[in-house]
Design a protein around this motif. Structure first.
Motif, PDB file in Angstrom:
ATOM      1  N   LEU A 146      -2.442  30.509  12.488  1.00 12.88           N
ATOM      2  CA  LEU A 146      -3.667  29.968  11.898  1.00 12.88           C
ATOM      3  C   LEU A 146      -3.396  29.328  10.542  1.00 12.88           C
ATOM      4  O   LEU A 146      -3.949  28.271  10.217  1.00 12.88           O
ATOM      5  CB  LEU A 146      -4.712  31.078  11.763  1.00 12.88           C
ATOM      6  CG  LEU A 146      -5.224  31.687  13.081  1.00 12.88           C
ATOM      7  CD1 LEU A 146      -6.192  32.832  12.798  1.00 12.88           C
ATOM      8  CD2 LEU A 146      -5.903  30.625  13.939  1.00 12.88           C
ATOM      9  N   ALA A 147      -2.528  29.963   9.742  1.00  6.69           N
ATOM     10  CA  ALA A 147      -2.211  29.414   8.425  1.00  6.69           C
ATOM     11  C   ALA A 147      -1.505  28.068   8.553  1.00  6.69           C
ATOM     12  O   ALA A 147      -1.800  27.119   7.814  1.00  6.69           O
ATOM     13  CB  ALA A 147      -1.339  30.396   7.643  1.00  6.69           C
ATOM     14  N   GLY A 148      -0.567  27.974   9.492  1.00  7.78           N
ATOM     15  CA  GLY A 148       0.128  26.704   9.703  1.00  7.78           C
ATOM     16  C   GLY A 148      -0.817  25.598  10.113  1.00  7.78           C
ATOM     17  O   GLY A 148      -0.736  24.468   9.607  1.00  7.78           O
ATOM     18  N   ALA A 149      -1.742  25.918  11.013  1.00 10.96           N
ATOM     19  CA  ALA A 149      -2.716  24.917  11.456  1.00 10.96           C
ATOM     20  C   ALA A 149      -3.627  24.499  10.311  1.00 10.96           C
ATOM     21  O   ALA A 149      -3.951  23.309  10.150  1.00 10.96           O
ATOM     22  CB  ALA A 149      -3.540  25.471  12.617  1.00 10.96           C
ATOM     23  N   ALA A 150      -4.055  25.472   9.505  1.00  7.83           N
ATOM     24  CA  ALA A 150      -4.956  25.169   8.394  1.00  7.83           C
ATOM     25  C   ALA A 150      -4.271  24.305   7.341  1.00  7.83           C
ATOM     26  O   ALA A 150      -4.847  23.333   6.836  1.00  7.83           O
ATOM     27  CB  ALA A 150      -5.453  26.469   7.764  1.00  7.83           C
ATOM     28  N   ILE A 151      -3.023  24.640   7.009  1.00  7.96           N
ATOM     29  CA  ILE A 151      -2.298  23.866   5.993  1.00  7.96           C
ATOM     30  C   ILE A 151      -2.057  22.441   6.481  1.00  7.96           C
ATOM     31  O   ILE A 151      -2.263  21.463   5.746  1.00  7.96           O
ATOM     32  CB  ILE A 151      -0.965  24.555   5.654  1.00  7.96           C
ATOM     33  CG1 ILE A 151      -1.228  25.888   4.947  1.00  7.96           C
ATOM     34  CG2 ILE A 151      -0.090  23.655   4.785  1.00  7.96           C
ATOM     35  CD1 ILE A 151       0.019  26.724   4.723  1.00  7.96           C
ATOM     36  N   ALA A 152      -1.641  22.304   7.734  1.00 11.28           N
ATOM     37  CA  ALA A 152      -1.407  20.969   8.279  1.00 11.28           C
ATOM     38  C   ALA A 152      -2.696  20.144   8.291  1.00 11.28           C
ATOM     39  O   ALA A 152      -2.692  18.962   7.925  1.00 11.28           O
ATOM     40  CB  ALA A 152      -0.827  21.069   9.690  1.00 11.28           C
ATOM     41  N   SER A 153      -3.792  20.771   8.689  1.00 11.99           N
ATOM     42  CA  SER A 153      -5.071  20.053   8.715  1.00 11.99           C
ATOM     43  C   SER A 153      -5.483  19.611   7.324  1.00 11.99           C
ATOM     44  O   SER A 153      -5.955  18.482   7.127  1.00 11.99           O
ATOM     45  CB  SER A 153      -6.153  20.947   9.320  1.00 11.99           C
ATOM     46  OG  SER A 153      -5.824  21.313  10.642  1.00 11.99           O
ATOM     47  N   GLY A 154      -5.304  20.499   6.344  1.00  7.23           N
ATOM     48  CA  GLY A 154      -5.672  20.145   4.975  1.00  7.23           C
ATOM     49  C   GLY A 154      -4.839  19.002   4.424  1.00  7.23           C
ATOM     50  O   GLY A 154      -5.367  18.070   3.808  1.00  7.23           O
ATOM     51  N   VAL A 155      -3.523  19.064   4.669  1.00  7.02           N
ATOM     52  CA  VAL A 155      -2.629  18.007   4.176  1.00  7.02           C
ATOM     53  C   VAL A 155      -2.959  16.664   4.834  1.00  7.02           C
ATOM     54  O   VAL A 155      -2.904  15.605   4.197  1.00  7.02           O
ATOM     55  CB  VAL A 155      -1.163  18.387   4.436  1.00  7.02           C
ATOM     56  CG1 VAL A 155      -0.239  17.223   4.135  1.00  7.02           C
ATOM     57  CG2 VAL A 155      -0.782  19.598   3.604  1.00  7.02           C
ATOM     58  N   ILE A 156      -3.322  16.694   6.112  1.00 11.64           N
ATOM     59  CA  ILE A 156      -3.596  15.454   6.847  1.00 11.64           C
ATOM     60  C   ILE A 156      -4.954  14.873   6.476  1.00 11.64           C
ATOM     61  O   ILE A 156      -5.095  13.667   6.253  1.00 11.64           O
ATOM     62  CB  ILE A 156      -3.528  15.714   8.367  1.00 11.64           C
ATOM     63  CG1 ILE A 156      -2.091  16.027   8.775  1.00 11.64           C
ATOM     64  CG2 ILE A 156      -4.060  14.518   9.147  1.00 11.64           C
ATOM     65  CD1 ILE A 156      -1.960  16.516  10.202  1.00 11.64           C
ATOM     66  N   VAL A 157      -5.969  15.711   6.389  1.00 12.75           N
ATOM     67  CA  VAL A 157      -7.345  15.226   6.224  1.00 12.75           C
ATOM     68  C   VAL A 157      -7.656  14.840   4.778  1.00 12.75           C
ATOM     69  O   VAL A 157      -8.388  13.873   4.542  1.00 12.75           O
ATOM     70  CB  VAL A 157      -8.347  16.297   6.717  1.00 12.75           C
ATOM     71  CG1 VAL A 157      -9.766  15.890   6.391  1.00 12.75           C
ATOM     72  CG2 VAL A 157      -8.182  16.508   8.222  1.00 12.75           C
ATOM     73  N   THR A 158      -7.093  15.540   3.809  1.00  7.99           N
ATOM     74  CA  THR A 158      -7.487  15.325   2.411  1.00  7.99           C
ATOM     75  C   THR A 158      -7.259  13.909   1.903  1.00  7.99           C
ATOM     76  O   THR A 158      -8.190  13.278   1.394  1.00  7.99           O
ATOM     77  CB  THR A 158      -6.787  16.343   1.504  1.00  7.99           C
ATOM     78  OG1 THR A 158      -7.146  17.670   1.915  1.00  7.99           O
ATOM     79  CG2 THR A 158      -7.195  16.137   0.054  1.00  7.99           C
ATOM     80  N   PRO A 159      -6.039  13.325   2.010  1.00  9.38           N
ATOM     81  CA  PRO A 159      -5.847  11.966   1.470  1.00  9.38           C
ATOM     82  C   PRO A 159      -6.747  10.913   2.109  1.00  9.38           C
ATOM     83  O   PRO A 159      -7.376  10.126   1.382  1.00  9.38           O
ATOM     84  CB  PRO A 159      -4.354  11.696   1.739  1.00  9.38           C
ATOM     85  CG  PRO A 159      -3.742  13.037   1.848  1.00  9.38           C
ATOM     86  CD  PRO A 159      -4.777  13.896   2.488  1.00  9.38           C
TER      87      PRO A 159
END
Length: 339
Positions: free
Chosen positions: A32-45
């Protein structure tokens, strides 16, 4: 694309195994942490880019989906490629007895992040391709002013439907923003650049100036809406827009230019003004970071002072538009740092 994503995900997923000590909850947490971090890095910019453009350039709000979709695809692709070629290992401080468990958890988080980015790459890639193909085939079937007609028709219908809210400041602001979108669309399509080409300078310049004049007529209704004192005043604006709509439908540029001003200066939007200030500021800041790394400068005692001087000047250049003020501050900083 789908085949590549699936192949990479399968190859990487084989590296993630359940830890021997049975800590399934920790494994799930890392997934879950890996998915959350990847989603945050992708969506934020992409979200920051789209929202910034949405605020700074209201005329580009109709492009919001494109401003979010394409950068999202690009960010997801970069993250996916980075995770696909990177091997993750436990930190150096991990005890030897827990090395296998830590490796399994790290690989679980990496595999989850890779899977998340792969799913986003595939989804946004399909959506972007469909979006582009739809625009491409629509453009081949459309008349030159069809996009303008659609924007103008939607705006006129919206104003007509909500005319009883003429006293609502927020509603009038929305109407005015919609008219700006139509005006920008006129400036984009009315020059007929697809038919004349940029190489045919005189014809293109003449048509572009006419497009600006027609867009100025559209923008003139923004003041009429701001000064509206009854629903009848709003109806008058709608009636004028309908006349322009009919002229666009039949391609009557003479009618469109009948009430246009003789000359219109090019407009510079807030987004363009911000970009014009951001470019020199960015150059100064990048120079402040890179120049002190040059060997001949790095050994100088003033290398650090030069770095801070250029960074400060870049920040000041972006913040203020007054050249005299920026010059005075720059001179003061130079006296202190470069004396």
């Amino acid at each position: 694309m789908m085949t590549i994503v699936v192949s990479v995900l399968f190859a990487r997923s084989t590296r993630s195994t359940f830890p021997s000590d049975g800590s399934t909850s920790s494994l799930i947490t890392h997934y879950l942490a890996g998915a959350a971090i990847a989603s945050g890095v992708i969506v934020t910019p992409p979200a920051v880019l789209a929202l910034t453009t949405y605020v700074l350039a209201p005329s580009l709000r109709h492009l919001f989906e494109r401003l979010l979709l394409y950068p999202l695809f690009g960010a997801a692709a970069l993250v996916f490629l980075f995770l696909a070629v990177t091997t993750w290992k436990p930190g150096p401080g991990t005890p030897t007895s827990n090395m296998d468990t830590a490796a399994s958890l790290v690989n679980a988080a990496a595999a989850s992040a890779l899977a998340t980015s792969g799913i986003i790459v595939t989804t946004t890639g399909i959506l972007a391709s469909n979006f582009w193909l739809t625009l491409y085939f629509d453009a081949r079937r459309c008349h030159p002013y069809d996009h303008i007609v659609l924007f103008l028709l939607g705006t006129a219908a919206h104003i007509r439907r909500e005319r009883h809210r003429w006293h609502d400041d927020n509603q009038v602001t929305i109407w005015r923003a919609s008219l700006e979108v139509v005006a920008v669309q006129v400036e984009r399509d009315a020059p007929l650049s697809g038919r004349t080409g940029l190489a045919e300078g005189s014809a293109y310049m003449e048509l572009r100036q006419e497009a600006r004049r027609i867009a100025a007529v559209i923008r003139s209704h923004k003041r009429d809406l701001a000064e509206a004192y009854s629903a009848h005043d709003v109806d008058a604006v709608v009636a004028s827009l309908v006349v322009g709509l009919r002229a666009f439908c039949v391609g009557d540029r003479t009618a469109l230019l009948a009430h246009a001003p003789a000359e219109v200066a090019p407009r510079v939007g807030r987004f363009a003004r911000t970009a014009l200030r951001l470019i020199p500021a960015t150059v100064l800041i990048v120079a402040g970071i890179l120049l002190p790394l040059v060997p001949s400068i790095a050994h100088s005692e003033l290398a650090s002072n030069l770095r801070w001087y250029l960074i400060v000047m870049g920040t000041i250049t972006f913040i203020t538009t007054r050249e005299d003020l920026a010059t005075k501050i720059g001179e003061a900083v130079a006296k202190v740092l470069l004396k």
